[in-house]
Design an enzyme around this catalytic site. Structure first.
Site, PDB file in Angstrom:
ATOM      1  N   LYS A   5       0.590  43.797 -55.635  1.00 48.68           N
ATOM      2  CA  LYS A   5       1.350  43.405 -54.448  1.00 48.68           C
ATOM      3  C   LYS A   5       0.343  43.313 -53.303  1.00 48.68           C
ATOM      4  CE  LYS A   5       4.832  45.734 -51.633  1.00 48.68           C
ATOM      5  NZ  LYS A   5       6.211  46.236 -51.720  1.00 48.68           N
ATOM      6  N   ARG A  41      14.093  54.234 -51.314  1.00 46.83           N
ATOM      7  CA  ARG A  41      14.130  54.769 -49.955  1.00 46.83           C
ATOM      8  C   ARG A  41      15.467  55.436 -49.708  1.00 46.83           C
ATOM      9  NH1 ARG A  41      11.977  49.792 -46.366  1.00 46.83           N
ATOM     10  NH2 ARG A  41      10.629  48.924 -47.967  1.00 46.83           N
ATOM     11  N   GLU A  63      14.158  44.132 -56.365  1.00 41.99           N
ATOM     12  CA  GLU A  63      13.322  45.334 -56.304  1.00 41.99           C
ATOM     13  C   GLU A  63      14.131  46.335 -55.503  1.00 41.99           C
ATOM     14  OE1 GLU A  63       9.356  44.739 -54.574  1.00 41.99           O
ATOM     15  OE2 GLU A  63       9.557  46.718 -53.655  1.00 41.99           O
TER      16      GLU A  63
HETATM   17  O1  LIG Z   1       7.906  50.061 -49.836  1.00 39.13           O
HETATM   18  C1  LIG Z   1       7.851  49.227 -50.710  1.00 39.13           C
HETATM   19  O2  LIG Z   1       7.616  49.441 -51.916  1.00 39.13           O
HETATM   20  C2  LIG Z   1       8.130  47.898 -50.334  1.00 39.13           C
HETATM   21  O3  LIG Z   1       8.398  47.149 -51.232  1.00 39.13           O
HETATM   22  C3  LIG Z   1       8.091  47.487 -48.932  1.00 39.13           C
HETATM   23  C4  LIG Z   1       8.776  46.151 -48.797  1.00 39.13           C
HETATM   24  O4  LIG Z   1       8.138  45.255 -49.640  1.00 39.13           O
HETATM   25  C5  LIG Z   1       8.815  45.615 -47.446  1.00 39.13           C
HETATM   26  O5  LIG Z   1       9.336  46.544 -46.579  1.00 39.13           O
HETATM   27  C6  LIG Z   1       9.596  44.346 -47.353  1.00 39.13           C
HETATM   28  O6  LIG Z   1       9.174  43.727 -46.224  1.00 39.13           O
HETATM   29  P1  LIG Z   1      10.054  42.708 -45.379  1.00 39.13           P
HETATM   30  O7  LIG Z   1      10.428  41.583 -46.276  1.00 39.13           O
HETATM   31  O8  LIG Z   1       9.165  42.292 -44.264  1.00 39.13           O
HETATM   32  O9  LIG Z   1      11.251  43.483 -44.930  1.00 39.13           O
END
Ligand SMILES: O=C(O)C(=O)C[C@H](O)[C@H](O)COP(=O)(O)O
Length: 208
Positions: free
Chosen positions: A129, A45, A41
């Site tokens: 999600k 950003r 994914e």
């Molecule tokens: O903004 C989005 O669309 C995202 O997908 C956010 C991410 O899923 C998380 O930031 C991942 O989280 P961590 O695995 O804890 O680093």
């Protein structure tokens, strides 16, 4: 042909990637594929997202590459044009969901509450999600939410790690988990592709 949901169910782990440089996309994709997680994914950003999706998809056509952090319809367009197979967003924006549905690309918006789940159901979604998963109650929350909304399935993300992924994937309602622990920004910046591959293999071993 398998649906995108079916591919998630097979792969079970969705590396959430933030790439500063599209030039790193091919090597990163190679490490994920060799590590046994042929999926990414790629988050919008950074400005490199669309080009990174394009390079991953072209280099590894069988890989399941999608776009994350999609907040605008223009990003949906850019992701589709680059070859993305799915769209993920942190929250549920009905405008984005409807736009993806019109374009025919699977979309997985983030939900964290019962009210957001009801919006998702209203929009005809069957997989969402669950974000941010750990701070919103993790596995316990998914189980509790699944009681009334038994028809819905989840892709928890946010705070998932090598240590807790097993418990998430043991929930029948969870089709796959998203996470960034195997593709940390520092690993990519330092081009530690062997380490990324090793972390993927460990994760695959863990959930077997
Ligand atoms: O903004 C989005 O669309 C995202 O997908 C956010 C991410 O899923 C998380 O930031 C991942 O989280 P961590 O695995 O804890 O680093």
């Amino acid at each position: 042909m398998k649906t995108i949901d079916e591919r998630f169910e097979e792969i079970r782990i969705v590396p959430v990637v933030k790439l500063e440089k599209a030039e790193d996309a091919k090597d990163l994709a190679g490490a994920l594929v060799r590590g046994g997680i042929p999926c990414a994914e790629v988050t919008f950003r950074t400005d490199a997202a669309a080009e990174a999706i394009r390079r991953m998809s072209e280099s590894y056509p069988d890989m399941l590459v999608g776009a994350g952090t999609v907040l605008k319809t223009e990003q949906v367009d850019a992701a589709i044009e680059a070859g993305a197979k799915f769209i993920v967003s942190p929250g549920l924006n009905p405008k984005i969901v409807r736009y993806c549905q019109e374009k025919g690309i699977p979309v997985y918006p983030g939900v964290a509450t019962a009210s957001e789940i009801e919006q998702a159901l209203e929009l005809g979604l069957s997989v969402v999600k669950f974000f941010p998963a750990e701070v919103n109650g993790g596995v316990k929350a998914i189980k509790a939410l699944s009681a009334p909304y038994f028809q819905l399935r989840f892709m928890p993300t946010g705070g998932i790690s090598q240590e807790n992924i097993g418990s998430y994937l043991s929930c029948p309602q969870v089709i796959a988990c998203g996470g960034s622990w195997m593709v940390k920004e520092s690993l990519i910046a330092e081009k530690k592709y062997d380490e990324i591959e090793a972390l993927c293999k460990e994760a695959v071993e863990q959930i077997r």
